[in-house]
Enzyme design. Structure first.
Site, mmCIF file in Angstrom:
data_model
loop_
_atom_site.group_PDB
_atom_site.id
_atom_site.type_symbol
_atom_site.label_atom_id
_atom_site.label_comp_id
_atom_site.label_asym_id
_atom_site.label_seq_id
_atom_site.Cartn_x
_atom_site.Cartn_y
_atom_site.Cartn_z
ATOM 1 N N GLY A 46 39.820 40.509 44.414
ATOM 2 C CA GLY A 46 39.937 41.041 43.063
ATOM 3 C C GLY A 46 40.175 42.536 43.093
ATOM 4 N N GLN A 51 40.335 51.115 40.039
ATOM 5 C CA GLN A 51 40.292 51.408 41.473
ATOM 6 C C GLN A 51 41.581 52.026 41.980
ATOM 7 O OE1 GLN A 51 38.731 47.282 42.106
ATOM 8 N NE2 GLN A 51 37.927 48.243 43.952
ATOM 9 N N CYS A 91 33.391 45.348 48.083
ATOM 10 C CA CYS A 91 34.302 45.989 47.128
ATOM 11 C C CYS A 91 35.326 46.780 47.921
ATOM 12 C CB CYS A 91 33.506 46.926 46.224
ATOM 13 S SG CYS A 91 34.524 47.796 45.027
ATOM 14 N N LEU A 92 36.604 46.693 47.539
ATOM 15 C CA LEU A 92 37.646 47.427 48.254
ATOM 16 C C LEU A 92 37.423 48.936 48.167
ATOM 17 C CD1 LEU A 92 40.804 45.339 47.261
ATOM 18 C CD2 LEU A 92 39.538 45.292 49.425
ATOM 19 N N HIS A 133 32.318 41.391 38.484
ATOM 20 C CA HIS A 133 32.405 42.578 39.346
ATOM 21 C C HIS A 133 33.595 43.458 38.926
ATOM 22 C CE1 HIS A 133 32.438 44.451 43.574
ATOM 23 N NE2 HIS A 133 33.581 44.852 43.044
ATOM 24 N N GLU A 134 34.755 42.826 38.708
ATOM 25 C CA GLU A 134 35.950 43.604 38.343
ATOM 26 C C GLU A 134 35.796 44.203 36.945
ATOM 27 O OE1 GLU A 134 37.719 44.407 40.686
ATOM 28 O OE2 GLU A 134 37.151 42.804 42.073
ATOM 29 N N HIS A 137 33.949 47.421 36.925
ATOM 30 C CA HIS A 137 34.764 48.587 37.291
ATOM 31 C C HIS A 137 35.343 49.258 36.040
ATOM 32 C CE1 HIS A 137 34.926 48.728 41.647
ATOM 33 N NE2 HIS A 137 35.174 47.426 41.729
HETATM 34 NI NI NI Z 1 35.028 46.263 43.450
#
Ligand code: NI
Length: 170
Positions: A46, A51, A91-92, A133-134, A137
């Site tokens: 995701g 981000q 998380c990226l 989660h997304e 953000h």
């Molecule tokens: Ni993340």
């Protein structure tokens, strides 16, 4: 479609609250395409626009093993139906760290797709966690915010140090 650069914690831009998308234009569709390319290249399950430093309410998700089930959510709204679950998250923007987070299990999501068409879906399990989660953000919230101050502080320090060292090497 081109992969974009992903902001890394503790970059303060990750704390920006994203703004709603007014109209789903060609430019938005291009951004969604670039976000998918970025997510698949990472690789991740995701990604939020936040981000990649675009503070618009857009997330993309693909939790399939075959990496062939892309979903874009524009202006997503989550309604919690019930249940709780504990899952290990990463998380990226927080590479190399995985921690267990408690979240709602069943959710109902309403959003626009990349053609501007409204849709809704119910999710549970891993997909539900990923969407929550997304969407966090978009509020400037990260999974480390669910951890103790001590744990979050440790992760913050390690990542900040890594990034300082990378800058010196460059
Ligand atoms: Ni993340």
């Amino acid at each position: 479609m081109a992969p974009l650069q992903i902001l890394r914690y503790p970059d303060p831009r990750l704390r920006t609250r994203a703004q709603p998308v007014g109209e789903v234009t060609e430019e938005i569709r291009e951004l969604v395409g670039d976000m998918f390319a970025t997510m698949y290249a990472a690789p991740g399950v995701g990604l939020s626009a936040s981000q990649v430093d675009v503070h618009k309410r857009i997330i993309v998700v693909d939790v399939s093993k075959e990496r062939n089930d892309p979903h874009a959510f524009i202006n997503p709204e989550i309604e919690i139906i019930g249940g709780t679950q504990l899952l290990e998250e990463g998380c990226l923007s927080i590479p190399g760290f995985y921690e267990t987070v408690s979240r709602a299990d069943r959710i109902h999501v309403r959003a626009l797709d990349e053609h501007g068409e409204p849709f809704s879906l119910e999710a549970e399990g891993f997909l539900s966690v990923c969407i929550q989660h997304e969407c966090d953000h978009l509020e400037g919230k990260l999974f480390v915010d669910y951890l103790s101050n001590l744990k979050r502080g440790r992760i913050r320090k390690k990542l900040a140090k890594q990034q300082r060292e990378e800058r010196v090497r460059r």
